[in-house]
Design a protein around this motif. Structure first.
Motif, PDB file in Angstrom:
ATOM      1  N   UNK A   1       0.844  -1.097  -0.151  1.00  0.00           N
ATOM      2  CA  UNK A   1      -0.136  -0.094  -0.018  1.00  0.00           C
ATOM      3  C   UNK A   1       0.975   1.209   0.058  1.00  0.00           C
ATOM      4  N   UNK A   2       2.114   1.011   0.488  1.00  0.00           N
ATOM      5  CA  UNK A   2       2.973   2.531   0.523  1.00  0.00           C
ATOM      6  C   UNK A   2       3.478   2.754  -0.778  1.00  0.00           C
ATOM      7  N   UNK A   3       3.329   2.114  -1.940  1.00  0.00           N
ATOM      8  CA  UNK A   3       3.462   2.653  -3.126  1.00  0.00           C
ATOM      9  C   UNK A   3       2.613   3.339  -3.979  1.00  0.00           C
ATOM     10  N   UNK A   4       1.343   3.523  -3.450  1.00  0.00           N
ATOM     11  CA  UNK A   4       0.514   4.148  -3.825  1.00  0.00           C
ATOM     12  C   UNK A   4       0.079   5.675  -3.258  1.00  0.00           C
ATOM     13  N   UNK A   5      -0.566   6.586  -3.745  1.00  0.00           N
ATOM     14  CA  UNK A   5      -0.798   7.822  -3.027  1.00  0.00           C
ATOM     15  C   UNK A   5      -2.318   7.573  -2.635  1.00  0.00           C
ATOM     16  N   UNK A   6      -3.226   6.757  -3.174  1.00  0.00           N
ATOM     17  CA  UNK A   6      -4.432   6.684  -2.774  1.00  0.00           C
ATOM     18  C   UNK A   6      -4.464   5.286  -1.990  1.00  0.00           C
ATOM     19  N   UNK A   7      -5.600   5.144  -1.129  1.00  0.00           N
ATOM     20  CA  UNK A   7      -5.829   3.696  -0.507  1.00  0.00           C
ATOM     21  C   UNK A   7      -6.395   2.880  -1.476  1.00  0.00           C
ATOM     22  N   UNK A   8      -5.547   1.855  -1.959  1.00  0.00           N
ATOM     23  CA  UNK A   8      -5.962   1.074  -2.994  1.00  0.00           C
ATOM     24  C   UNK A   8      -6.574  -0.383  -2.675  1.00  0.00           C
ATOM     25  N   UNK A   9      -6.498  -0.492  -1.333  1.00  0.00           N
ATOM     26  CA  UNK A   9      -6.873  -1.913  -0.740  1.00  0.00           C
ATOM     27  C   UNK A   9      -8.272  -2.586  -1.374  1.00  0.00           C
ATOM     28  N   UNK A  10      -9.017  -1.614  -1.482  1.00  0.00           N
ATOM     29  CA  UNK A  10     -10.567  -2.145  -2.082  1.00  0.00           C
ATOM     30  C   UNK A  10     -10.488  -2.441  -3.357  1.00  0.00           C
ATOM     31  N   UNK A  11      -9.291  -1.887  -3.938  1.00  0.00           N
ATOM     32  CA  UNK A  11      -9.499  -1.941  -5.498  1.00  0.00           C
ATOM     33  C   UNK A  11      -8.538  -3.373  -5.932  1.00  0.00           C
ATOM     34  N   UNK A  12      -7.981  -4.155  -4.933  1.00  0.00           N
ATOM     35  CA  UNK A  12      -7.091  -5.150  -5.091  1.00  0.00           C
ATOM     36  C   UNK A  12      -7.870  -6.552  -5.273  1.00  0.00           C
ATOM     37  N   UNK A  13      -7.703  -7.367  -6.113  1.00  0.00           N
ATOM     38  CA  UNK A  13      -7.995  -8.676  -6.056  1.00  0.00           C
ATOM     39  C   UNK A  13      -6.685  -9.650  -5.707  1.00  0.00           C
ATOM     40  N   UNK A  14      -7.098 -10.824  -5.206  1.00  0.00           N
ATOM     41  CA  UNK A  14      -6.158 -11.752  -4.765  1.00  0.00           C
ATOM     42  C   UNK A  14      -6.163 -13.145  -5.350  1.00  0.00           C
ATOM     43  N   UNK A  15      -5.039 -13.741  -6.124  1.00  0.00           N
ATOM     44  CA  UNK A  15      -5.003 -14.703  -6.658  1.00  0.00           C
ATOM     45  C   UNK A  15      -3.933 -15.730  -6.216  1.00  0.00           C
ATOM     46  N   UNK A  16      -4.359 -17.222  -6.646  1.00  0.00           N
ATOM     47  CA  UNK A  16      -3.378 -18.224  -6.228  1.00  0.00           C
ATOM     48  C   UNK A  16      -2.871 -18.775  -7.638  1.00  0.00           C
ATOM     49  N   UNK A  17      -1.594 -18.959  -7.754  1.00  0.00           N
ATOM     50  CA  UNK A  17      -0.944 -19.587  -8.943  1.00  0.00           C
ATOM     51  C   UNK A  17      -0.310 -20.795  -8.930  1.00  0.00           C
ATOM     52  N   UNK A  18      -0.336 -21.734  -9.977  1.00  0.00           N
ATOM     53  CA  UNK A  18       0.372 -22.879  -9.627  1.00  0.00           C
ATOM     54  C   UNK A  18       1.581 -23.107 -10.555  1.00  0.00           C
ATOM     55  N   UNK A  19       2.767 -23.631 -10.201  1.00  0.00           N
ATOM     56  CA  UNK A  19       3.834 -23.714 -10.909  1.00  0.00           C
ATOM     57  C   UNK A  19       3.467 -24.318 -12.627  1.00  0.00           C
ATOM     58  N   UNK A  20       4.088 -23.200 -13.493  1.00  0.00           N
ATOM     59  CA  UNK A  20       3.692 -23.584 -14.917  1.00  0.00           C
ATOM     60  C   UNK A  20       2.566 -22.510 -15.489  1.00  0.00           C
ATOM     61  N   UNK A  21       1.820 -21.974 -14.526  1.00  0.00           N
ATOM     62  CA  UNK A  21       0.864 -20.993 -14.892  1.00  0.00           C
ATOM     63  C   UNK A  21       1.407 -19.810 -15.886  1.00  0.00           C
ATOM     64  N   UNK A  22       0.864 -19.329 -16.721  1.00  0.00           N
ATOM     65  CA  UNK A  22       1.082 -18.275 -17.457  1.00  0.00           C
ATOM     66  C   UNK A  22       0.277 -17.116 -16.955  1.00  0.00           C
ATOM     67  N   UNK A  23       0.787 -15.932 -16.481  1.00  0.00           N
ATOM     68  CA  UNK A  23       0.262 -14.766 -15.953  1.00  0.00           C
ATOM     69  C   UNK A  23       0.145 -13.869 -17.046  1.00  0.00           C
ATOM     70  N   UNK A  24       1.004 -13.534 -17.910  1.00  0.00           N
ATOM     71  CA  UNK A  24       1.291 -12.577 -18.922  1.00  0.00           C
ATOM     72  C   UNK A  24       1.856 -13.395 -20.365  1.00  0.00           C
TER      73      UNK A  24
END
Length: 226
Positions: free
Chosen positions: A20-43
């Protein structure tokens, strides 16, 4: 990769990484949480991402493909890292893919909903610029070492950084990619270390027999996985 609801884990990583320290605004409500497995492509190379991802646990590798189809290692990430920011933020097709090399977690911010907020956040953009500068310095350093240091030197450094209790156990195909060499050449060097009594091989494991030798020949600044 899947979006998950786990307030305890999410809050744990938010606190541990100080994201949260890297943002000027409070972004916590704008964040989603993800779990990934070995081998998953994120991009995916060539495909714009709808999310800006922040790696908070686990490891990622960045790679691209040459015109001949050869896989080329670009970089390696551990938490906390922003994934794909220069392409995702400005809706440019990425020139490299990001793939998980371990299981882990990441935090995502939807760019469809919050791109303008991020692009107008000077504190976040400064952090992004600093992060990109550090990556460029890292890549330049590793490129020079890859060009001028032998595989023996680079592999010695890699073995030291990825061994525990003098046991080296690593996926050798991935090791070859990270060290920008062929699998066959990697095996030749490992076998040479074994034949010279610097390593011993038992099953899928290598045991360091002469740690001082590897410390002496290791590429001092080689930074894969550090």
């Amino acid at each position: 990769m899947e979006k998950i609801e786990s307030n305890s884990l999410f809050n744990k990583y938010v606190s541990e990484t100080n994201i949260l320290d890297i943002f000027s605004n409070d972004m916590i409500d704008k964040m989603d949480f993800f779990h990934f497995n070995k081998g998953d492509i994120l991009i995916n190379e060539g495909e714009c991402s709808d999310y800006l991802f922040f790696l908070v646990s686990g490891k990622m590798k960045v790679f691209s493909h040459s015109s001949s189809g050869k896989v080329m290692f670009v970089s390696h990430f551990k938490s906390l890292q922003i994934l794909g920011e220069t392409c995702s933020l400005w809706q440019k097709a990425p020139t490299a893919s990001v793939q998980a090399t371990t299981n882990g977690y990441c935090i995502g911010i939807s760019l469809i909903r919050y791109r303008e907020i991020l692009l107008n956040d000077v504190k976040f953009l400064r952090y992004t610029c600093m992060n990109l500068g550090e990556r460029l310095s890292y890549m330049n350093s590793n490129t020079c070492i890859t060009m001028f240091d032998s595989l023996e030197n680079r592999l010695a450094s890699f073995i030291l950084k990825n061994s525990k209790d003098n046991i080296f156990h690593y996926n050798l195909t991935e090791c070859a990619e990270l060290l920008c060499t062929s699998y066959r050449h990697l095996l030749r060097v490992l076998n040479a270390f074994c034949n010279n009594s610097k390593l011993s091989k038992t099953g899928k494991y290598y045991k360091i027999l002469d740690e001082e030798y590897f410390i002496e020949i290791a590429s001092d600044s080689y930074d894969v996985n550090s």
